[in-house]
Design a protein around this motif. Sequence first.
Motif, PDB file in Angstrom:
ATOM      1  N   ASN A 117       0.754  30.994  -3.007  1.00 61.59           N
ATOM      2  CA  ASN A 117       0.494  32.321  -2.832  1.00 61.59           C
ATOM      3  C   ASN A 117       0.489  33.088  -1.499  1.00 61.59           C
ATOM      4  O   ASN A 117      -0.414  33.802  -0.887  1.00 61.59           O
ATOM      5  CB  ASN A 117      -1.052  32.664  -3.350  1.00 61.59           C
ATOM      6  CG  ASN A 117      -1.230  32.323  -4.863  1.00 61.59           C
ATOM      7  OD1 ASN A 117      -0.273  32.697  -5.740  1.00 61.59           O
ATOM      8  ND2 ASN A 117      -2.469  32.023  -5.193  1.00 61.59           N
ATOM      9  N   ASN A 166      -9.241  34.041 -13.299  1.00 63.00           N
ATOM     10  CA  ASN A 166      -9.676  32.997 -12.467  1.00 63.00           C
ATOM     11  C   ASN A 166      -8.750  31.759 -12.280  1.00 63.00           C
ATOM     12  O   ASN A 166      -8.585  30.982 -11.288  1.00 63.00           O
ATOM     13  CB  ASN A 166     -11.030  32.459 -13.393  1.00 63.00           C
ATOM     14  CG  ASN A 166     -12.079  33.147 -13.218  1.00 63.00           C
ATOM     15  OD1 ASN A 166     -12.257  34.143 -12.304  1.00 63.00           O
ATOM     16  ND2 ASN A 166     -12.973  32.979 -14.200  1.00 63.00           N
ATOM     17  N   PRO A 169      -5.273  33.847  -9.283  1.00 63.16           N
ATOM     18  CA  PRO A 169      -5.951  34.881  -8.240  1.00 63.16           C
ATOM     19  C   PRO A 169      -4.774  35.919  -7.720  1.00 63.16           C
ATOM     20  O   PRO A 169      -5.326  36.793  -7.415  1.00 63.16           O
ATOM     21  CB  PRO A 169      -6.248  33.822  -7.308  1.00 63.16           C
ATOM     22  CG  PRO A 169      -5.537  32.677  -7.440  1.00 63.16           C
ATOM     23  CD  PRO A 169      -5.386  32.562  -8.953  1.00 63.16           C
ATOM     24  N   GLU A 172      -5.297  39.634  -8.778  1.00 62.52           N
ATOM     25  CA  GLU A 172      -6.423  40.339  -8.138  1.00 62.52           C
ATOM     26  C   GLU A 172      -6.208  40.489  -6.687  1.00 62.52           C
ATOM     27  O   GLU A 172      -6.997  40.775  -5.945  1.00 62.52           O
ATOM     28  CB  GLU A 172      -7.782  40.204  -8.743  1.00 62.52           C
ATOM     29  CG  GLU A 172      -8.125  38.749  -8.035  1.00 62.52           C
ATOM     30  CD  GLU A 172      -9.504  38.105  -8.270  1.00 62.52           C
ATOM     31  OE1 GLU A 172     -10.382  39.064  -8.166  1.00 62.52           O
ATOM     32  OE2 GLU A 172      -9.672  37.117  -8.707  1.00 62.52           O
ATOM     33  N   ASP A 173      -4.909  40.393  -6.201  1.00 62.69           N
ATOM     34  CA  ASP A 173      -4.557  40.337  -4.629  1.00 62.69           C
ATOM     35  C   ASP A 173      -3.706  41.512  -4.355  1.00 62.69           C
ATOM     36  O   ASP A 173      -2.778  41.574  -4.700  1.00 62.69           O
ATOM     37  CB  ASP A 173      -3.863  38.826  -4.506  1.00 62.69           C
ATOM     38  CG  ASP A 173      -3.836  38.762  -2.924  1.00 62.69           C
ATOM     39  OD1 ASP A 173      -4.025  39.649  -2.140  1.00 62.69           O
ATOM     40  OD2 ASP A 173      -3.571  37.445  -2.620  1.00 62.69           O
TER      41      ASP A 173
END
Length: 302
Positions: A117, A166, A169, A172-173
Amino acid sequence: MIQLHYLQFAEKQLPGLNFDNQQDLIKVEKILKTEAKLSVDFNVNDIEKLIDFLKSYGSKFLPFFRHKNIEKIIKADGEAINLAPFNEDLPEETFQEFRELFEANTLNYLKNCIQKNRWASIKSVFKVYPFLLTDYIVQEILDVFVLKNRAIIDALRRGGYTFFLNQNPYAEDSAYFSLLSDMDGYYFEEDLLNINNIIAEVQRKELRDKAAFGRTLYAATFYTAFSEDLSNTLSSNRDIAYSWIYPAVDHSSSPWTTTNIIIGIVAFLVAACCLVFLPGGTGGGVWVAVVVGRLIYALRSK
């Protein structure tokens, strides 16, 4: 894989090395193979690969190797990099040769960044070091992100989106969606439109996941759309998404705070004193009750 730390070790041991000089390369090979007998960090096969590489290219690529970010990219471990520019004035054919020679390294670096990420590092490669990117690398990375977007879409349709969020991630970044537009402002528009439209549809049915929908929708608004229609749609959805994440609280039934309790006690004491000094009869009591009642109502309405 070229072991760049072998080069760094050799340069420390033999200051003033000339990698274009065959005699110096013999010295490098000897000192590295001697170290291999003493340290497990040095491998004879890797040393021979490095020497063969230096015999073919000499010092041509040393400016790349000595740049901290490009060194990390070549290692391909997915280590974070920053936006430090590469300012060496080299011939275009040197850039082209380096790009093609280390294509696999750059691709593996980007894929490892995706797994970790590290969106800012990927952005740095695309924005600051585009000379490292072949058409093959770009297409491979775009395809990986399409798959990640489709995973979001499938999860939205499948239900239980909070669990998906969950476990993933990136969905939602805001940095993830911003990166998509930095890489190609048009390529992902259909994905973003689908994500937006599906969220608008499912949020009416899956109320328990509404906050999760809001987190993805809010993050998606950081995508800089190529088309004006999508840009306006995403912009208008930011406040809506935020309200799903943080729904308005009904303050009329909010509990008493410590401050309100103290003020209420003071109000009653004042009322008691007023009753003592006011003339007899019910009028004074009613007046005090009205004042205290209004004070309590105002406190509860805050």
